[in-house]
Design a protein around this motif. Structure first.
Motif, short mmCIF file in Angstrom:
data_model
loop_
_atom_site.label_atom_id
_atom_site.label_comp_id
_atom_site.label_asym_id
_atom_site.label_seq_id
_atom_site.Cartn_x
_atom_site.Cartn_y
_atom_site.Cartn_z
N THR A 75 -7.64 3.80 6.54
CA THR A 75 -8.44 5.04 6.08
C THR A 75 -9.30 4.87 5.15
N THR A 95 0.84 -1.16 0.01
CA THR A 95 0.13 -0.02 -0.09
C THR A 95 0.84 1.21 -0.08
N ASP A 96 0.10 2.25 -0.37
CA ASP A 96 0.94 3.58 -0.39
C ASP A 96 0.41 4.60 0.59
N ARG A 97 -0.63 3.91 1.65
CA ARG A 97 -1.10 4.79 2.46
C ARG A 97 -1.98 3.95 3.58
N ASP A 98 -2.18 4.14 4.63
CA ASP A 98 -2.96 3.46 5.75
C ASP A 98 -4.27 2.61 5.05
#
Length: 441
Positions: free
Chosen positions: A313, A307-310
């Motif tokens: 979210t 992933t490139d973010r959490d």
């Protein structure tokens, strides 16, 4: 059906002042033709009969007829324009001729204007338009009467005509308003019938869900409870159990407890249980526990997260759908290809979440042992039940506007891949164009 106070107030206002419907294209064409015809006739009559200057005649005719085209969209402005044309006419009328207080074209345009206002607007606005447009000729007659008294004349014919016009236009306002209320009552009746039908459908759906929930509770949940009790009590009932058997029974009991928990959640949803609706749902953070638990089913699974973010979210609906896809795919591997290796890959890159579950080709011994349960194409017992596993996954994914594929791999095994949009804006689900796919082996 739950109705808030704001909705009740809005409906009350709408009942008093129903919103007018837009005119159709044919109605606009007819209205434009009538306006053009009245304008041409009005200019001719004002010039020929009343001797009004051509420029003055064009101005009065334009003001009197332009309101007809504005009445459906700008009723107040239409009323003011027609009033201006009606107020200007007495000046050339008093100078050039003695005739009706209103020329025939103006009387026709006033009648059409009042009919449109009465059919589409409130009673107050209709009465205001009626009185305002009759005020100018009434005032002109009063002034003309005062002038006639000084020279010994009378304005009785004109007064009689004004009274007749007042009664005639008043009947138009009353008839138009009554027709508008009648049409609105019909629309309300149709809407009320539709509301009752929707409420009946909801009630029937709720009753059907309750019936299904009772059946599941009485049959499935009861049987699962027996499995849990047997697995939990087996170490105490069966003598000389090995440690491996005790661990296996404990694993079976744990799986049964988890299944009962899922069953209680499902029953609560079917019964519209508010406490269940507020209960936490599985998220992507629970995937590791799900993958680890698949070892109890006879397969080795691994989870890869890219992933490139959490991931936490993401919307809850996206996380729940991804979890259910992985859960169903691993369940299919356990049922149809025990002893294989499975790999769960979750990629969150950009506006799309990709969930892929793959499994290796089942061992030869497994295929021989299962026989009809799984063939080289990956079809098995789940297909005999109609392939509801993949169907359920596809329905979940397409509801969110995503796409799901399930196909055998060229080197053996099976792959299930779901692509879910994670953008905040809702996207319209697109129909799946792929060919029918079978359950994986």
């Amino acid at each position: 059906m739950d109705i808030t106070i704001d909705q009740m107030v809005r409906r009350l206002r709408e009942s008093r002042n129903p919103a007018p419907r837009p005119l159709t294209r044919l109605e606009w064409i007819l209205l434009a033709v009538a306006t053009a015809a009245l304008f041409a006739v009005s200019v001719s009559i004002l010039g020929a009969v009343y001797g009004v200057h051509v420029g003055f005649a064009f101005g009065i005719s334009a003001l009197s007829t332009a309101g007809l085209l504005l009445a459906p969209v700008r009723p107040r402005l239409a009323i003011l324009l027609h009033f201006a044309g009606t107020a200007l006419f007495p000046f050339p009328y008093a100078i050039y001729a003695e005739a009706w207080p209103l020329p025939v074209p103006q009387l026709i345009s006033l009648s059409l204007l009042l009919a449109i206002i009465a059919l589409r607007e409130t009673l107050t606005l209709s009465i205001a338009a009626w009185l305002l447009n009759l005020a100018a000729p009434a005032l002109a007659l009063i002034l003309l009467g005062l002038a006639a008294m000084q020279v010994g004349g009378n304005v009785i014919p004109e007064s009689s005509s004004l009274i007749a016009i007042t009664i005639y236009t008043g009947l138009i306002v009353a008839t138009g308003y009554n027709l508008s209320r009648r049409n609105w009552s019909k629309r309300e009746l149709v809407q009320a019938k539709r509301t009752v039908e929707i409420e009946q459908e909801r009630r029937m759906g709720a009753e059907e869900r309750s019936r299904i929930a009772r059946e599941m509770h009485d049959v499935v949940a009861h049987s699962m409870s027996i499995v849990h009790m047997q697995a939990s009590s087996a170490p105490f009932r069966v003598p000389n159990l090995s440690d491996e058997a005790k661990v296996e029974f404990e694993s079976i009991a744990g799986s049964a407890r988890a299944a009962l928990k899922e069953m209680r959640t499902l029953l609560g949803v079917l019964r519209l249980d508010e406490d269940t609706a507020l209960a936490p749902q599985p998220h992507l953070s629970d995937l590791q526990a799900l993958v680890d638990g698949s070892a109890n089913g006879g397969i080795e699974a691994a989870l890869h997260l890219d992933t490139d973010r959490d991931p936490s979210t993401l919307p809850d609906t996206v996380q729940l759908t991804a979890y259910r896809v992985v859960q169903e795919a691993l369940s299919n591997v356990i049922r149809h290809a025990p002893g294989t290796n499975a790999e769960v890959s979750v990629m969150l890159l950009g506006p799309e979440l990709t969930v892929r579950v793959t499994n290796s080709a089942p061992p030869v011994s497994t295929e021989d042992r299962n026989g009809a349960e799984s063939d080289s194409n990956g079809s098995g017992s789940d297909l005999a039940l109609g392939g509801m596993g993949i169907l359920g996954m596809r329905e979940r994914v397409t509801t969110l506007g995503g796409h799901l594929t399930a196909r055998p791999q060229s080197f053996g095994g099976y792959v299930v891949e779901a692509r879910l949009p994670v953008a905040e804006a809702a996207q319209t689900p697109e129909p799946t164009q792929s060919a029918p796919e079978s359950e994986h082996a």
